[in-house]
Design a protein around this motif. Sequence first.
Motif, PDB file in Angstrom:
ATOM      1  N   ALA A   1      -3.356-102.694  68.420  1.00 32.39           N
ATOM      2  CA  ALA A   1      -4.815-103.699  68.577  1.00 32.39           C
ATOM      3  C   ALA A   1      -4.819-105.106  68.734  1.00 32.39           C
ATOM      4  CB  ALA A   1      -5.735-103.158  67.388  1.00 32.39           C
ATOM      5  N   ARG A   2      -3.407-105.545  68.555  1.00 34.90           N
ATOM      6  CA  ARG A   2      -3.090-107.192  68.823  1.00 34.90           C
ATOM      7  C   ARG A   2      -3.770-107.589  67.417  1.00 34.90           C
ATOM      8  NH1 ARG A   2      -3.823-105.604  74.413  1.00 34.90           N
ATOM      9  NH2 ARG A   2      -1.810-105.433  75.208  1.00 34.90           N
ATOM     10  N   VAL A   3      -3.988-106.945  66.311  1.00 37.56           N
ATOM     11  CA  VAL A   3      -4.555-107.849  65.386  1.00 37.56           C
ATOM     12  C   VAL A   3      -3.316-108.334  64.310  1.00 37.56           C
ATOM     13  CG1 VAL A   3      -5.991-107.630  63.244  1.00 37.56           C
ATOM     14  CG2 VAL A   3      -6.735-106.540  65.357  1.00 37.56           C
ATOM     15  N   PRO A   4      -3.285-109.572  64.125  1.00 39.92           N
ATOM     16  CA  PRO A   4      -2.261-110.209  63.303  1.00 39.92           C
ATOM     17  C   PRO A   4      -2.444-109.683  61.715  1.00 39.92           C
ATOM     18  CG  PRO A   4      -3.444-111.913  64.440  1.00 39.92           C
ATOM     19  CD  PRO A   4      -4.044-110.558  64.832  1.00 39.92           C
TER      20      PRO A   4
ATOM     21  N   ARG B   1      -9.462 -97.030  56.321  1.00 36.62           N
ATOM     22  CA  ARG B   1     -10.066 -98.432  56.153  1.00 36.62           C
ATOM     23  C   ARG B   1      -9.214 -99.504  57.369  1.00 36.62           C
ATOM     24  NH1 ARG B   1     -12.162 -97.442  51.072  1.00 36.62           N
ATOM     25  NH2 ARG B   1     -12.818 -95.288  51.369  1.00 36.62           N
TER      26      ARG B   1
ATOM     27  N   ALA C   1     -17.040-101.923  67.728  1.00 37.02           N
ATOM     28  CA  ALA C   1     -18.273-101.470  66.851  1.00 37.02           C
ATOM     29  C   ALA C   1     -19.544-102.648  67.175  1.00 37.02           C
ATOM     30  CB  ALA C   1     -17.584-101.337  65.474  1.00 37.02           C
TER      31      ALA C   1
ATOM     32  N   ARG D   1     -10.283 -99.818  72.304  1.00 39.50           N
ATOM     33  CA  ARG D   1     -11.135 -99.309  71.179  1.00 39.50           C
ATOM     34  C   ARG D   1     -12.633 -99.909  71.360  1.00 39.50           C
ATOM     35  NH1 ARG D   1      -8.563 -98.262  66.517  1.00 39.50           N
ATOM     36  NH2 ARG D   1      -6.862 -99.927  67.467  1.00 39.50           N
TER      37      ARG D   1
ATOM     38  N   GLU E   1      -8.464 -98.421  60.491  1.00 38.68           N
ATOM     39  CA  GLU E   1      -9.587 -97.999  61.424  1.00 38.68           C
ATOM     40  C   GLU E   1     -10.671 -98.629  61.456  1.00 38.68           C
ATOM     41  OE1 GLU E   1      -9.946 -96.453  64.988  1.00 38.68           O
ATOM     42  OE2 GLU E   1      -7.879 -96.297  64.017  1.00 38.68           O
ATOM     43  N   THR E   2     -11.273 -98.686  60.353  1.00 41.43           N
ATOM     44  CA  THR E   2     -12.766 -99.319  60.191  1.00 41.43           C
ATOM     45  C   THR E   2     -12.473-100.741  60.742  1.00 41.43           C
ATOM     46  OG1 THR E   2     -13.260 -97.558  58.502  1.00 41.43           O
ATOM     47  CG2 THR E   2     -14.713 -99.661  58.641  1.00 41.43           C
ATOM     48  N   LEU E   3     -11.667-101.725  59.985  1.00 40.17           N
ATOM     49  CA  LEU E   3     -11.473-102.850  60.071  1.00 40.17           C
ATOM     50  C   LEU E   3     -11.453-103.114  61.579  1.00 40.17           C
ATOM     51  CD1 LEU E   3      -9.354-103.832  57.055  1.00 40.17           C
ATOM     52  CD2 LEU E   3     -11.542-104.353  57.468  1.00 40.17           C
ATOM     53  N   LEU E   4     -10.605-102.157  62.107  1.00 37.34           N
ATOM     54  CA  LEU E   4     -10.292-102.581  63.650  1.00 37.34           C
ATOM     55  C   LEU E   4     -11.509-102.404  64.565  1.00 37.34           C
ATOM     56  CD1 LEU E   4      -6.762-100.908  64.103  1.00 37.34           C
ATOM     57  CD2 LEU E   4      -7.442-103.551  63.963  1.00 37.34           C
ATOM     58  N   GLU E   5     -12.408-101.500  64.319  1.00 38.19           N
ATOM     59  CA  GLU E   5     -13.595-101.123  64.972  1.00 38.19           C
ATOM     60  C   GLU E   5     -14.543-102.467  64.804  1.00 38.19           C
ATOM     61  OE1 GLU E   5     -15.473 -97.592  63.918  1.00 38.19           O
ATOM     62  OE2 GLU E   5     -13.996 -96.283  64.955  1.00 38.19           O
TER      63      GLU E   5
ATOM     64  N   GLU F   1      -0.836 -99.410  64.592  1.00 37.48           N
ATOM     65  CA  GLU F   1      -2.187 -99.555  64.915  1.00 37.48           C
ATOM     66  C   GLU F   1      -2.570-100.898  65.027  1.00 37.48           C
ATOM     67  OE1 GLU F   1      -5.393 -97.125  64.648  1.00 37.48           O
ATOM     68  OE2 GLU F   1      -3.725 -96.651  66.087  1.00 37.48           O
TER      69      GLU F   1
END
Lengths: 347, 369
Positions: free
Chosen positions: B156-159, B126, A63, A60, B128-132, B152
């Motif tokens: 993205a390996r986000v807890p 939202r 940003a 990804r 998706e935005t946070l991941l970006e 997702e």
Amino acid sequence: MTAKIDDGAPSAFRRPTINDVAALSGVSKSTVSNVMRGTGSVSAATRERVLEAIAALGYRPNATARNLVLRRTNLIGVVVGDLANAFDAELVKRIEQCASAHEYTTLVCNTGGHADLEASRIEALLEHRVDGIALLDFSGDRAVISKLLGERVPVVMVSCWSDYADCVAVDDMVGIELAVRHLVELGHERIAHVVDPLMEAGTRRARVAAFERALLRSGIAPRSEWTLVYDANETGGGSDLLALVARDDHPTAIVAANDYTAIRLIALLERNAIAVPRDISLVGFDGIDVSALSRIGLTTVAQPRDDLARTAVDLLRARIESGYDAPPAQHRLKPRLVVRGSTGPPR
Amino acid sequence: MRTARRRTANAGRRGWASQRPTINDVAALSGVSKSTVSNVLRGTGRVSGATRTRVLEAIEALGYRPNALARDLVRRRSNTLGVLVGDLANTFYAELVKLMELQASDAAFTTMVCNTNGNFALERARVETLLERAVLGVVLLQFSGDRTVLEELRAARVPVVVVSCSDERADCVAVDDAAGMRAAVEHLHSLGHRAIAHVTGHLLEETTRAERFAGYERAMRDRGLSPRLLSADDWEHGSPEAIRSLRELVTGPDRLTAFAAGNDVMAIRLMDALEAAGLRVPEDVSVTGFDGIELGAHSRIGLTTVSQPRVELVTRGLELLLDRIRGDSPTAAPRRVTLAPQLVVRDSTAPPPTRPSHGRALGRQAGRE
């Protein structure tokens, strides 16, 4: 490489980087970058290979990296006094919606009206390089003002006033005048004014002045001891007010700083066997959803919340996106009186 | 001086980056290299005491602020947590967000708050935005149960932690919804109510909605009563037809005597609609809520409710999330913390009326107790 990650996260949590994409697709980093940005000449086959690698790795584009290049973050900081006050929460919700319709993400900070918290939250927002800040409550702290001025970050004050930044708020003077005139028409002459300690000092002064002017215009002499501060969040607060209403020449009506305070006041008065509106009429300010419940039935000066939020975001966008650098402007919106059951003629 | 500065308050946006002092300015002023400045800032490398002082003085004099973005980029992380909330206008969630922001900030995290309106498409967008934005972790204060969202986040390996609702695929902290609804039904039953309807609506997140209904349904069946499900959305806008049909539920053949709502906001709006229909609460009908928002405790509302421990929800939720972020147990199976809700009895519940109009329903049920 994984051993050197200094964020403390284990390798399982490492996010794929552009290097991983380059390695998997067997091209250089700049080729990957060209594919992602649609720049440079890249053969269809290479493009395909890079896109497959991106999909396979779940890469990804960051940003943060992009923003560092663009010098924009598309972040808007929203500083709010008290999310437990429905007016603030309803306004934040609308600002978030408007902002995200224009691709901005909001960072929300709650200050509880504490100047020190306000300063530290604004500092955190500045560190995030927010593109702009919307202040829904502002302590008026000079250090904060000079910091914001120094950073040259676009600021909009929403529903509060300051000379230093763009402001959008209802015209307090008109609002207070609507409330006072309504009470005077009902026959009230002894009217008290309750202000909220969370209210920014400038706004508070403006409201107090507006209140006194409105009384004078109706031929009533203002009494400074009838302007009280009531902290709706403080348990056991309101003793001044109760002392005032216990007097023989007690006020027959109260104009409250906001609906949240007014609704708390209804509970406080009725706990002390003072009926609203029979003993005391009460007018709020804001027009939150709850004020319309039949059991609350609060007469109030309603603010146009959608317009406030939309104007605030538009003002910030003008400064952020087109480098608009005119001196700060004040946008005054028209409030509206909504008459409900909390006001009646004096006994 | 002041007017001059005031005029530039929002000015010169185009060049903000160039107007802020950079590490180069600090290096130039203190007469050292950029990497020495960097070493001082990060407390790394060998720097003499005198150099250190000179650099710190230059930083102070210039008002230099290390760029969080650049730092994040180097570390490949931000110090930001994303918080997704279904409806900020519901004070229960606004209060949770407020507590979450306070506690996260104490742990040196900034929160990004996104409102989803309980809408699937918005929720995905939202996230998706946070991941970006490379958030370190995500708190879902309301979760649609949408599988792609969790996938997702995992990819993205986000807890992630789900707070105040449940999902077995992620860490979550929630009250026992079923037990809470059972407590509400038990309370109404013990007052003598038999025709008790459950009220729910679209702003209540789906799994929560399902669990609260299940708890209600089970409690009703255990007592040999038939469950009845109503949608709060029907009278949300208070149309005359909606108010009429609500009245019909109480005065018509259904003879409902109590409503156990899925949350406080729905319960309070229901009380409003019932009173608009000419019915009295609790004399004609009883109403219970769920959540324990502040307004429910107001003397004019006096809502009997099932209260959730807000501070504990937030504290435990943040604990689980930070635990994952710090990598203490990144691959452990999803954990679940279940908290006990508490019944708070106020004025919106009372024994069912004994008026003749309700006599028939009562007569049928009288023998049971």
